[in-house]
Design a protein around this motif. Structure first.
Motif: not given
Length: 74
Positions: A2-19
């Motif tokens: 089998d062959e598979s691949g892995f990303s070195h970095d994954t983009p973040r789609t969410h984060g935290y900040s003060p309201k």
């Protein structure tokens, strides 16, 4: 096998900040890079694992068979 691949970095789609404030990031989560893996399984034993920092095409697969898989099955 089998062959598979892995990303070195994954983009973040969410984060935290003060309201009421915008969320800013400090890292480049969209960085590119990928490691591909080819391995063979015999029963429950994984062997002949090859790591490649390129796309898997027939030439890379041929190298995996001749240089990694074949010597371990002799």
């Amino acid at each position: 096998m089998d062959e598979s691949g892995f990303s070195h970095d994954t983009p973040r789609t969410h984060g935290y900040s003060p309201k009421g404030h915008r969320c800013f990031g400090l890292k480049n989560w969209g960085a590119k890079g990928r490691t591909n893996v080819i391995g063979a399984l015999l029963g429950t034993t994984l062997f002949a694992i090859g790591l490649f920092d390129c796309n898997i095409n027939r030439d890379v697969f041929y190298v995996w068979i001749t240089k990694i898989l074949a010597p371990r099955t002799s």
